[in-house]
Scaffold this motif. Structure first.
Motif, mmCIF file in Angstrom:
data_model
loop_
_atom_site.group_PDB
_atom_site.id
_atom_site.type_symbol
_atom_site.label_atom_id
_atom_site.label_comp_id
_atom_site.label_asym_id
_atom_site.label_seq_id
_atom_site.Cartn_x
_atom_site.Cartn_y
_atom_site.Cartn_z
ATOM 1 N N UNK A 1 0.824 -1.213 0.000
ATOM 2 C CA UNK A 1 0.000 0.000 0.000
ATOM 3 C C UNK A 1 0.856 1.260 0.000
ATOM 4 N N UNK A 2 2.148 1.111 0.254
ATOM 5 C CA UNK A 2 3.062 2.258 0.301
ATOM 6 C C UNK A 2 4.383 1.860 -0.346
ATOM 7 N N UNK A 3 5.003 2.789 -1.045
ATOM 8 C CA UNK A 3 6.326 2.487 -1.594
ATOM 9 C C UNK A 3 7.356 2.578 -0.469
ATOM 10 N N UNK A 4 8.480 1.901 -0.660
ATOM 11 C CA UNK A 4 9.551 1.887 0.349
ATOM 12 C C UNK A 4 9.991 3.310 0.686
ATOM 13 N N UNK A 5 10.161 4.141 -0.388
ATOM 14 C CA UNK A 5 10.651 5.515 -0.192
ATOM 15 C C UNK A 5 9.671 6.336 0.641
ATOM 16 N N UNK A 6 8.371 6.219 0.300
ATOM 17 C CA UNK A 6 7.351 6.962 1.044
ATOM 18 C C UNK A 6 7.292 6.513 2.496
ATOM 19 N N UNK A 7 7.416 5.193 2.702
ATOM 20 C CA UNK A 7 7.366 4.662 4.076
ATOM 21 C C UNK A 7 8.516 5.264 4.898
ATOM 22 N N UNK A 8 9.737 5.215 4.355
ATOM 23 C CA UNK A 8 10.907 5.723 5.094
ATOM 24 C C UNK A 8 10.737 7.209 5.396
ATOM 25 N N UNK A 9 10.280 7.960 4.404
ATOM 26 C CA UNK A 9 10.077 9.396 4.569
ATOM 27 C C UNK A 9 9.092 9.688 5.705
ATOM 28 N N UNK A 10 7.961 8.958 5.710
ATOM 29 C CA UNK A 10 6.925 9.178 6.738
ATOM 30 C C UNK A 10 7.430 8.766 8.123
ATOM 31 N N UNK A 11 8.153 7.630 8.194
ATOM 32 C CA UNK A 11 8.678 7.166 9.494
ATOM 33 C C UNK A 11 9.641 8.226 10.061
ATOM 34 N N UNK A 12 10.508 8.765 9.182
ATOM 35 C CA UNK A 12 11.474 9.789 9.637
ATOM 36 C C UNK A 12 10.753 11.024 10.178
ATOM 37 N N UNK A 13 9.700 11.444 9.455
ATOM 38 C CA UNK A 13 8.956 12.633 9.893
ATOM 39 C C UNK A 13 8.339 12.403 11.272
ATOM 40 N N UNK A 14 7.774 11.194 11.463
ATOM 41 C CA UNK A 14 7.132 10.893 12.761
ATOM 42 C C UNK A 14 8.182 10.819 13.875
ATOM 43 N N UNK A 15 9.335 10.237 13.568
ATOM 44 C CA UNK A 15 10.412 10.159 14.574
ATOM 45 C C UNK A 15 10.826 11.568 15.002
#
Length: 952
Positions: free
Chosen positions: A335-349
């Motif tokens: 449901x999410x690309x790897x790049x988008x997932x990493x970007x979102x995780x970083x923002x939340x962190x």
């Protein structure tokens, strides 16, 4: 030749006028004069198709002028057949003009002919623009396309040809004029599917409530019905995809935060982290147009990141970074690309860095539920494989696995994971199989006997726990192959106390074979402890109720002392907890039947059985089994203890007390509770889990009609526009508790009463009347679509069906018999006598549904057919009022919510005669609306539509 048909004369004159290289001016002027003074008919455009020598420019110009006369007089008040003729004529005219345009577009390429060809092309395109600029003409061509598919393929071929010729056209005004005409023609097949999305709203309480309701009450339900219900809401409310997905996630986080501790919290965690990603995977398969669903999911998460307080509260509650786990799960499901997932995780962190209290609050010793649930899911699969093995080969190994499942909150974690992934039913089947396996006894020693007793006990307790936590329908098998119902199913159906189930203590299931009862009583009374070898546990569990009755009688009559009773109850609960569960199940039913002064000893016995025995000589896993037993007994006794105002202290087990139980305030009438609850929800703007449970309890107590009627009254009291719209969104979600039954009541009873009683018409004014029309259409569409797929959730199947009256008598099948609804009508409306007269002709009520042979034995179909008959009679009545306005709103909402080409929509129940009535209403007199409300897959539907549009 006065006997000649008028069209024959026209064709003869036209043919004579066009014989030479240029038209004959005398015959042509006579022809035009005769047409304009209506002495002769217009030439049929089919005749024009015969003229294909476009090199004769002057002849083409004359024909274009005649074409103008045809377009100026485009209306037909004749028979339906003539109107279909008009549709065909328009299609022919379109094809001829396209041929003509393609010829001149090709000719423009020749340098010597360029100026003349451009002038001719301009004339052609002007006619095309004039013809296609009218929605009415496009609608008639749409009907012709369905009537004759071959003609449309010639249109498509001509479009390709014209497009190729235009590619080299240097004259840009002509080029853009031609492009406009081409795009108008291409839009004809999809005239009905253009819906704009709501971009001015950010919150969608219906989606929120549907998700909350599903997570709170229907974790075991299949995902497909939920997906379809959500898609229906998205379509009806035109919600943009990113905001739709955002609302689903918001609801999940709110559910996580407000769920009661214990089992409910685990259920919500499983729902959010396991079930909703699966729901989104299915949503991804729906056509998204040219949009990419993974981009919408990414966009939704970007919005969600901005809701920091919501995410922080959820993280604090769950003791982990929820967003990060969820993103990883979505990425795993594609449901999410790897790049988008990493970007979102970083923002939340990065956001979490600004919340130091989250770090300090995280307890390293406590494993967060989301992680445990994600880990439990593969374990469920492994356990199911283990349970498939032959139990007789290594019962001890199996016992080890089961013992491990009982420790801590493992059982509830595994059950929640199984429920969210649709494996709970097979989980339950395996335990029923294991429980049945323990019936087989063959020369066993004491070790084998105790393993068998434990396997029986653990499987029995687990099944009880599953039935209480997820509903008994999870346990029930569709059908047993050998026709023999397993012991646990029999016991659960007849002997297990459940909410809303009243048991009869004298039921035959409680009165087994007397010799078995006597030997059980002797065993309980005389032994120092229960024997295990050769013990038939299922028989003991069925005999225990009669044994308890004998023991109670002996105690009442002074034959047994309290000490003897203690010894007996110790024997019952000492080795196998399931016997205590069966004994209490009967005692609960028995206590209900006793007078106030007769209950003491029965309640005391329940108290004895509920207190665990902490002796040396108990079987393995006793403490773990007692925890489950106490939880089961607490659920069983809750109602009876409240009714008898008794308190029994169940051992504090670490399991949660009963969530969402006993929610209604005492001594407050339920109508007051309903109205105050609805007011509170309306003020808040969204429904929470607790209020969903209160509404569900009120629906159970008051019944479908009472519930629906009172909530509609509340809606009709609202006078502020924005409040009525919010009320509709929330009411639709509340009605999802039992959409089928509430829709039948709303459309079959409440609306007909409001529409036929003139003293109630004032309540249907705008805005509440318009809101009720919207609610009615939403409910009708949802019920009809899920009903056709046979989807009722287990929660709805379980509820007692209370049809206020039999729908057959309310709406008789036979058209010769006036229905009650029609009698209601005729008492108020003089014109409705035609409808209620016994020999009412079929033509007044003939609808597409009858031509599609939809079964009228079905209550919903019947109610819809009768509602549309009522609407038809109101539109045709001599008097108008707010009820007429209501009917217009109802029909407008139907059109707004329609899907392109939805043959099986609720509008198929509308009588064909109603179309001509609707067109008289100013807001409904548009060709698009006529196309939307008639079933164009039927020849009769096309004729009715053509007649109505041609008359506009």
């Amino acid at each position: 030749g006065t006997s000649w048909p008028r069209s024959f004369l026209t064709e003869a004159l036209l043919e004579q006028a066009m014989i030479g290289p240029s038209p004959n001016p005398l015959i042509l002027s006579y022809l035009k004069y005769a047409i304009s003074s209506q002495v002769i008919a217009l030439p049929a455009p089919q005749t024009l198709l015969a003229f294909d020598d476009f090199s004769r420019d002057l002849c083409v110009q004359s024909l274009l002028e005649i074409m103008d006369m045809f377009c100026d007089r485009l209306s037909c008040h004749g028979k339906a057949e003539e109107c279909i003729g008009l549709c065909r004529a328009l299609m022919s005219a379109l094809i001829w003009l396209l041929h003509c345009a393609a010829f001149y577009a090709e000719k423009v390429k020749e340098a010597l002919e360029q100026a003349a060809a451009e002038s001719q092309l301009k004339m052609c395109l002007e006619r095309l623009e004039k013809m296609l600029g009218s929605t009415k003409n496009r609608a008639l061509i749409h009907i012709a396309k369905l009537e004759e598919t071959s003609s449309w393929s010639s249109v498509e071929q001509s479009l390709v040809k014209l497009g190729e010729s235009l590619s080299s056209l240097s004259n840009s005004p002509l080029r853009s004029q031609a492009d406009d005409c081409i795009s108008l023609i291409k839009s004809i097949p999809t005239m009905l599917s253009v819906h704009s999305e709501q971009l001015n709203k950010t919150g969608f309480p219906t989606v929120h409530a549907v998700v909350l309701l599903e997570g709170t009450m229907n974790l075991t339900g299949e995902t497909q019905p939920l997906v379809e219900q959500l898609m229906m809401v998205k379509r009806m409310q035109r919600i943009p995809s990113p905001l739709f997905v955002l609302e689903i996630w918001k609801a999940c986080f709110v559910g996580l935060i407000e769920s009661p501790e214990g089992t409910e919290e685990l259920k919500w965690t499983a729902f959010t982290f396991l079930k909703i990603p699966q729901v989104l995977v299915k949503l991804k398969k729906y056509p998204q147009g040219d949009k990419d669903f993974t981009e919408d999911v990414n966009c939704a998460f970007e919005f969600l990141l901005k809701l920091t307080p919501l995410l922080d509260t959820a993280d604090q509650r769950c003791n982990c970074n929820c967003m990060s786990l969820l993103l990883q799960e979505c990425s795993k499901q594609g449901l999410l690309s790897e790049a988008n997932m990493t970007n979102l995780i970083d923002k939340r962190m990065a956001d979490r860095e600004h919340a130091p209290h989250l770090k300090s609050a995280e307890n390293a010793n406590i494993q967060p539920n989301p992680r445990l649930i994600l880990r439990a899911e593969p374990t469920v699969t492994n356990i199911l494989k283990t349970m498939d093995a032959d139990h007789s080969k290594s019962p001890e190994g199996l016992l080890g696995v089961l013992g491990h499942m009982l420790s801590g909150k493992s059982l509830d974690l595994l059950l929640a994971a199984a429920a969210a992934t649709g494996k709970l039913k097979s989980f339950a089947r395996k335990f029923i199989k294991l429980n049945e396996f323990t019936k087989h006894i063959s020369g066993e020693g004491s070790k084998g006997a105790s393993v068998r007793a434990l396997l029986f006990d653990i499987s029995f307790l687990m099944l009880c726990h599953v039935a209480q936590t997820y509903g008994s329908e999870v346990i029930l098998s569709e059908s047993s192959p050998a026709g023999e119902v397993p012991f646990f199913e029999t016991w659960m159906l007849t002997c297990m106390p459940e909410e809303g189930k009243i048991l009869n203590p004298d039921h035959p299931c409680f009165c087994p074979d007397s010799t078995k009862v006597e030997s059980l009583v002797a065993l309980l009374n005389n032994s120092s402890e229960m024997k295990l070898v050769q013990m038939k546990w299922h028989e003991a569990c069925l005999s225990i109720s009669a044994a308890i009755l004998e023991i109670l009688n002996a105690w009442e009559n002074g034959v047994l002392t309290f000490e003897s009773i203690q010894k007996i109850t110790d024997n019952i609960k000492g080795k196998v907890c399931s016997m205590a569960v069966c004994a209490v199940a009967w005692l609960v039913a028995h206590v209900r039947m006793l007078g106030l002064d007769e209950r003491e000893k029965s309640l005391q016995m329940i108290r004895q059985l509920a207190t665990p025995l902490y002796g040396e000589n108990t079987l393995q896993f006793y403490n773990e089994r007692v925890v489950i037993m106490s939880s089961i007994l607490e659920h069983m006794c809750a109602d009876v203890l409240q009714q008898t105002a008794t308190q029994i202290k169940f051992p504090s087990t670490g399991m949660d007390t009963i969530p969402y139980w006993n929610l209604l305030p005492p001594k407050k009438p339920i109508k007051e509770v309903l109205t105050s609850m609805f007011t509170k929800v309306l003020e808040k703007g969204w429904v929470d889990s607790r209020s969903i449970h209160i509404f569900d309890t009120l629906l159970h107590m008051g019944g479908v009609y009472w519930f629906c009627n009172n909530l509609v009254k509340e809606l009709l009291k609202e006078t502020r526009k924005e409040h009525t719209l919010r009320a509709v969104e929330l009411l639709y979600a509340i009605f999802c508790l039992d959409m089928q039954q509430l829709t039948l009541t709303l459309l079959g009873h409440i609306l007909p009463n409001l529409l036929t009683d003139s003293s109630k018409w004032h309540t249907l004014m705008d805005p509440p009347g318009k809101a009720l029309a919207k609610l009615s259409v939403w409910c009708a569409l949802s019920s009809y679509s899920s009903h056709n797929k046979g989807q009722a959730s287990s929660r709805q199947k379980k509820r007692h069906r209370e049809d206020i009256e039999d729908y057959i008598s309310l709406f008789p099948l036979d058209d010769t018999q006036p229905s009650k609804l029609m009698r209601l009508l005729s008492s108020n409306e003089e014109d409705s006598n035609i409808l209620s007269s016994p020999n009412r002709s079929m033509s007044t009520s003939l609808s597409a549904s009858q031509l599609h042979t939809v079964s009228m034995r079905d209550p919903l179909n019947r109610v819809l057919a009768n509602l549309f008959l009522l609407i038809s009679s109101i539109l045709g009545a001599k008097t108008a009022g707010t009820h007429t306005q209501f009917v217009q709103w109802f029909m407008e909402e139907c059109v707004d919510c329609l899907e392109q080409g939805s043959r099986g929509s609720i509008l198929q129940f509308m009588p064909f005669t109603m179309v001509s009535e609707l067109v008289k209403v100013s807001t409904m007199s548009s060709p698009k609306i006529v196309l939307a409300i008639t079933d164009l897959s039927l020849p009769l539907g096309r004729r009715v539509a053509a007649k109505a549009i041609a008359a506009l």
